[in-house]
Design an enzyme around this catalytic site. Structure first.
Site, short mmCIF file in Angstrom:
data_model
loop_
_atom_site.label_atom_id
_atom_site.label_comp_id
_atom_site.label_asym_id
_atom_site.label_seq_id
_atom_site.Cartn_x
_atom_site.Cartn_y
_atom_site.Cartn_z
N GLU A 1 0.84 -1.19 0.00
CA GLU A 1 0.00 0.00 0.00
C GLU A 1 0.88 1.25 0.00
O GLU A 1 1.95 1.26 0.60
CB GLU A 1 -0.91 0.00 1.23
CG GLU A 1 -1.92 -1.15 1.16
CD GLU A 1 -2.94 -1.13 2.28
OE1 GLU A 1 -4.10 -1.40 1.99
OE2 GLU A 1 -2.58 -0.87 3.44
N CYS B 1 3.31 8.56 1.17
CA CYS B 1 3.81 7.67 2.22
C CYS B 1 4.06 6.32 1.54
O CYS B 1 3.13 5.70 1.04
CB CYS B 1 2.75 7.56 3.32
SG CYS B 1 3.18 6.37 4.60
N CYS C 1 6.50 -6.75 7.54
CA CYS C 1 7.60 -6.21 8.34
C CYS C 1 8.06 -7.27 9.33
O CYS C 1 7.25 -8.01 9.87
CB CYS C 1 7.17 -4.95 9.10
SG CYS C 1 8.52 -4.18 10.03
N CYS D 1 6.15 -5.07 15.85
CA CYS D 1 5.54 -4.18 16.85
C CYS D 1 4.08 -4.60 17.03
O CYS D 1 3.35 -4.77 16.05
CB CYS D 1 5.64 -2.72 16.40
SG CYS D 1 7.33 -2.23 16.06
N CYS E 1 0.87 -2.72 15.47
CA CYS E 1 0.96 -2.29 14.07
C CYS E 1 0.46 -3.40 13.15
O CYS E 1 0.89 -4.54 13.23
CB CYS E 1 2.42 -1.95 13.74
SG CYS E 1 2.74 -1.71 11.99
N CYS F 1 -1.47 5.72 10.33
CA CYS F 1 -0.21 5.13 10.77
C CYS F 1 -0.46 3.73 11.32
O CYS F 1 -1.32 3.54 12.17
CB CYS F 1 0.40 5.94 11.90
SG CYS F 1 0.95 7.55 11.42
N1 SAH Z 1 8.79 0.90 10.36
C1 SAH Z 1 8.89 2.29 10.52
C2 SAH Z 1 8.02 3.08 9.59
C3 SAH Z 1 6.57 2.64 9.40
S1 SAH Z 1 5.43 2.82 10.70
C4 SAH Z 1 8.64 2.69 11.96
O1 SAH Z 1 8.14 1.88 12.70
O2 SAH Z 1 8.97 3.81 12.31
C5 SAH Z 1 5.07 4.55 10.82
C6 SAH Z 1 4.68 4.99 12.23
O3 SAH Z 1 3.38 4.48 12.62
C7 SAH Z 1 5.64 4.51 13.31
O4 SAH Z 1 5.97 5.58 14.15
C8 SAH Z 1 4.80 3.49 14.06
O5 SAH Z 1 5.24 3.31 15.36
C9 SAH Z 1 3.42 4.07 13.97
N2 SAH Z 1 2.34 3.10 14.21
C10 SAH Z 1 2.35 1.78 13.96
N3 SAH Z 1 1.16 1.23 14.29
C11 SAH Z 1 0.39 2.24 14.74
C12 SAH Z 1 -0.97 2.31 15.20
N4 SAH Z 1 -1.74 1.23 15.25
N5 SAH Z 1 -1.44 3.51 15.58
C13 SAH Z 1 -0.66 4.62 15.51
N6 SAH Z 1 0.60 4.61 15.07
C14 SAH Z 1 1.13 3.44 14.69
FE1 SF4 Z 2 7.38 -2.59 11.29
FE2 SF4 Z 2 5.06 -1.57 12.04
FE3 SF4 Z 2 7.05 -1.78 13.79
FE4 SF4 Z 2 7.21 0.01 11.82
S1 SF4 Z 2 5.70 -0.01 13.49
S2 SF4 Z 2 8.82 -1.41 12.51
S3 SF4 Z 2 6.16 -1.10 10.18
S4 SF4 Z 2 6.01 -3.48 12.78
#
Ligand code: SAH
Ligand code: SF4
Length: 360
Positions: free
Chosen positions: A104, A117, A124, A128, A131, A349
């Protein structure tokens, strides 16, 4: 080719060749490298996709080369769906790659300052817990051409629908860009090339989970892109519960790496903190976050949690978000609450994911 199968990984895409490499490829094939400029222009400015058919204005040696065996081809990015958000500006594009994998890309912003974006990986590996991309697991890295092609897709849509151009790129889509360092950096070199889309390096943000070796490489890199580091926790125990790779790259080391980056690059570092009600949104968390970053040229972006299927948790109430931000700001750190955009189409995000069939 079945659309849901992961097949070949041909990286030889025109979009993924930086200018010097394009010149070298022409030279190697016996074509005068002086033609590189016209071809780069056709791909990255005129946005011509299928060059062998459409590129009639290209000189015959280029056309012959493009249709020969062994020449790079245009990245076949197929738009599966385009979902506009009710806010009128955010669009989510679901794109299919040559091997059937899907990613996406999101267009966000306002007239005059649109942002793409982009995804750096299919899924990934960082896991996390809050996410959606992390919940999918890791399928594969994207090639530089596949990253650039996403930006060109968004640019094409922007030009057609609004007569606008992309101003900013954020590597905040699916994946961890520093886990796919070479492809990401090649893609950004191409996207910032003034013979192509010409996005200013300061208008490019790389967001990382806190991949220390990658940040160290960025520190040594000649260009200065904007660096965003996702924190979410102010102690190792708290952070590791949300961001498992904290065990590999602990907080103290990460913060030191960011301090070095900021000092050596003379750059502000942006820290992202996803606020989860009752988990990391207390005043105590805010004070410890402020202490962790004290003295650094830093900016804190607060992102109230967006819902995902695989994580039970909620965004805090607005007043808690404001109280958290107040403490951070009172400590002298600038801070912004990220506007919640595109949530209605799951383009916010951490909400990007694709169907299970596209996992490796
Ligand atoms: N992998 C990278 C970039 C992609 S995620 C990273 O983690 O930074 C982009 C941002 O979205 C990151 O700051 C991540 O922590 C945040 N994010 C992930 N899941 C989220 C959620 N469910 N709600 C709000 N922010 C989220
Ligand atoms: Fe990967 Fe999502 Fe963690 Fe970013 S926030 S490093 S995309 S698992």
């Amino acid at each position: 080719m079945p659309s849901d199968a992961i097949q070949s990984r041909d990286p030889d895409y025109l979009e993924g060749l930086n200018f010097p490499l394009l010149e070298a490829r022409l030279q190697d094939s016996g074509v005068n490298p002086v033609h590189a400029k016209a071809l780069f222009n056709a791909v990255h400015r005129r946005l011509e996709g299928a060059l062998t058919e459409e590129g009639d204005h290209l000189v015959p040696p280029l056309r012959r080369w493009l249709s020969s065996d062994g020449a790079p081809r245009a990245c076949p990015l197929e738009s599966i769906t385009e979902t506009p958000s009710s806010d009128g500006y955010t669009h989510k594009y679901l794109l299919r790659l040559a091997d059937g994998a899907q990613v996406e890309a999101v267009q966000m912003g306002f007239p005059g300052r649109f942002t793409a974006c982009l995804s750096s990986q299919v899924g990934c590996a960082m896991g996390c817990v809050f996410c959606a991309t992390g919940q999918m697991g890791f399928a594969r890295h994207l090639t530089a051409g596949e990253i650039v092609a996403q930006a060109l897709h968004v640019e094409r849509q922007l030009r057609a629908s609004r007569g606008e151009r992309l101003r900013n790129i954020v590597m905040m889509g699916m994946g961890e860009p520093l886990h796919n360092f070479e492809a990401t950096m090649t893609a950004l070199e191409i996207l910032t090339d003034n013979r192509g889309l010409n996005i200013g390096p300061a208008r490019v943000a790389i967001s990382t989970v806190g991949h220390i070796p990658g940040i160290e490489q960025l520190t040594r890199h000649p260009k200065r892109y904007s660096l965003a580091v996702s924190l979410h926790g102010a102690s190792d125990t708290e952070r590791a519960a949300l961001v498992p790779v904290n065990k590999k790259w602990p907080l103290a080391d990460l913060i030191q790496t960011c301090r070095d980056y900021s000092r050596l690059k003379r750059a502000r570092v942006f820290f992202a903190w996803t606020l989860i009600g009752g988990v990391n949104d207390s005043e105590d968390h805010a004070r410890r976050l402020a202490a962790l970053l004290s003295g650094m040229d830093a900016h804190v972006n607060l992102i109230p949690l967006n819902p995902t299927e695989g994580f039970e948790g909620d965004a805090p109430f607005d007043e808690r978000v404001r109280a958290f931000q107040q403490i951070v700001q009172d400590s002298g750190l600038p801070s912004t609450v990220r506007q919640r955009r595109g949530i209605d189409v799951a383009a916010g995000c951490g909400q990007l994911k694709v169907a299970r069939a596209n996992r490796a």
